[in-house]
Design an enzyme around this catalytic site. Structure first.
Site, PDB file in Angstrom:
ATOM      1  N   LYS A 239       3.227   6.580   4.381  1.00  0.00           N
ATOM      2  CA  LYS A 239       2.604   5.256   4.353  1.00  0.00           C
ATOM      3  C   LYS A 239       2.480   4.647   5.741  1.00  0.00           C
ATOM      4  CE  LYS A 239       5.686   4.073   1.196  1.00  0.00           C
ATOM      5  NZ  LYS A 239       6.446   3.261   0.203  1.00  0.00           N
TER       6      LYS A 239
ATOM      7  N   PRO B 200       0.812  -1.212   0.000  1.00  0.00           N
ATOM      8  CA  PRO B 200       0.000   0.000   0.000  1.00  0.00           C
ATOM      9  C   PRO B 200       0.844   1.261   0.000  1.00  0.00           C
ATOM     10  CG  PRO B 200      -0.801  -1.572   1.615  1.00  0.00           C
ATOM     11  CD  PRO B 200       0.504  -2.093   1.130  1.00  0.00           C
ATOM     12  N   GLU B 201       0.398   2.271  -0.747  1.00  0.00           N
ATOM     13  CA  GLU B 201       1.052   3.570  -0.760  1.00  0.00           C
ATOM     14  C   GLU B 201       0.156   4.570  -0.043  1.00  0.00           C
ATOM     15  OE1 GLU B 201       2.870   4.741  -4.432  1.00  0.00           O
ATOM     16  OE2 GLU B 201       3.197   2.685  -5.068  1.00  0.00           O
TER      17      GLU B 201
ATOM     18  N   ARG C 222      12.721  -3.249  -8.544  1.00  0.00           N
ATOM     19  CA  ARG C 222      11.353  -2.932  -8.937  1.00  0.00           C
ATOM     20  C   ARG C 222      11.342  -2.778 -10.447  1.00  0.00           C
ATOM     21  NH1 ARG C 222      12.451   0.648  -4.555  1.00  0.00           N
ATOM     22  NH2 ARG C 222      11.102   0.391  -2.725  1.00  0.00           N
TER      23      ARG C 222
ATOM     24  N   LYS D 195      21.133  16.784  -2.636  1.00  0.00           N
ATOM     25  CA  LYS D 195      21.237  15.329  -2.579  1.00  0.00           C
ATOM     26  C   LYS D 195      22.058  14.760  -3.733  1.00  0.00           C
ATOM     27  CE  LYS D 195      19.649  11.625  -0.325  1.00  0.00           C
ATOM     28  NZ  LYS D 195      19.847  11.406   1.106  1.00  0.00           N
TER      29      LYS D 195
ATOM     30  N   HIS E 148      -6.832 -15.819   7.440  1.00  0.00           N
ATOM     31  CA  HIS E 148      -5.525 -15.333   7.881  1.00  0.00           C
ATOM     32  C   HIS E 148      -5.664 -14.269   8.978  1.00  0.00           C
ATOM     33  CE1 HIS E 148      -3.750 -17.606   4.624  1.00  0.00           C
ATOM     34  NE2 HIS E 148      -4.567 -17.017   3.774  1.00  0.00           N
TER      35      HIS E 148
ATOM     36  N   ARG F 296       0.438 -13.042   4.298  1.00  0.00           N
ATOM     37  CA  ARG F 296       1.862 -13.378   4.210  1.00  0.00           C
ATOM     38  C   ARG F 296       2.622 -13.140   5.510  1.00  0.00           C
ATOM     39  NH1 ARG F 296       2.236 -10.176  -1.563  1.00  0.00           N
ATOM     40  NH2 ARG F 296       0.992 -11.665  -2.765  1.00  0.00           N
TER      41      ARG F 296
END
EC number: 3.2.2.23
Length: 286
Positions: free
Chosen positions: A61, A2-3, A270, A160, A96, A117
């Site tokens: 998040k 989830p974001e 990713r 950065k 679950h 999971r």
């Protein structure tokens, strides 16, 4: 995983169905679901019983439930498949089901943590003066936070000296932006994911942040993004933003702007999805 929009949808559901209710009992059905609470399941349950749950909060998040008048909060780690569900007392247990929280009222519903999971879990932490669980005090504000400092973010990008997608996923710079929404915002802004941040102008940063906010608000309006049954809100309903994605998951399909086939490239374990025409790769210095 989830974001921000998905977590915010869950937070809003918890605010409606759980906030201001007093805990009567906590049942831990799987020890892994409580592994981040080092004192163990019995301590976790004991420290919640008899206490009122405050206003659910979120940063990026990360989602937590303040425990009123204790200086602590329950931090929810949703992991890859964690779900916080509000269910009637007499509803059949989910296959679950890992943790059950019952309340001292007659509303007829309970809070359940379900995790196929078992990567996620709940844990109790002390809070900072700002009300954050101390273990996430280092997490930056997210772009939907009214106190998010866009100028500080721009200056951090310049210092950065990284690439823009890495910066968007750096939780110490900006929180809540995950892989899906980074690709969506970069497509909207016509920026390649490997573009160096050192060359970003203030207007360019402002434009990108606008797209990040727009894509997150669009996802929020339809309940977030859901590709399978593992992400649902507190009532078990999935989000529908995946039907509106412009970049993520569209490899080989025509770009919605220029019709060039979209591409996917492996990126930091990713994938990055982009249009090779609209999002030109930066030139490599010789």
């Amino acid at each position: 995983m989830p974001e921000l929009p998905e977590v915010e949808v869950v937070r809003r559901g918890l605010r409606r169905w759980v906030a201001q209710r007093t805990v009567a009992d906590v049942e831990v059905l799987h020890p892994r679901a409580i592994r981040r609470h080092l004192a163990g399941p019995e301590d976790f349950a004991h420290r919640l019983k008899g206490h009122r749950i405050g206003e659910p909060s979120r940063r990026g998040k990360y989602l937590w439930l303040p425990v009123a008048d204790t200086g602590t909060a329950v931090l929810a780690h949703l992991g890859m498949s964690g779900q916080l569900l509000v269910q009637p007392h007499d509803a059949a247990d989910e296959k679950h089901l890992r943790i059950r929280v019952r309340f001292a009222d007659d509303l007829g519903t309970e809070l359940r943590f379900v995790d196929q999971r078992t990567f996620g879990g709940l844990s109790l932490h002390d809070t900072t003066p700002d009300g954050l669980p101390d273990v996430i005090a280092h997490i930056a504000r997210d772009p939907l936070d009214p106190l998010f400092d866009a100028e500080a973010f721009h200056q951090a990008l310049r210092r950065k000296r990284t690439t823009i997608k890495r910066a968007l996923l750096d939780q110490s710079l900006i929180s809540g932006v995950g892989n899906i929404y980074a690709d969506e915002a970069l497509w909207r802004a016509r920026i390649h994911y490997e573009r160096p941040t050192a060359g970003f102008t203030r207007p360019r940063t402002t434009e990108l942040l606008g797209h990040v906010r727009d894509v997150m608000n669009a996802a929020l309006s339809v309940g977030g993004t859901s590709f399978d049954s593992l992400y649902v809100n507190v009532n078990g309903e999935s989000g529908y933003f995946d039907r509106s994605l412009d970049a993520y998951g569209r490899e080989g399909l025509p770009c919605r702007r220029c019709a060039t086939p979209m591409r996917r490239r492996p990126w930091m374990n990713r994938s990055s999805y982009f249009c090779p025409t609209c999002q030109r790769a930066p030139r490599v210095s010789s």
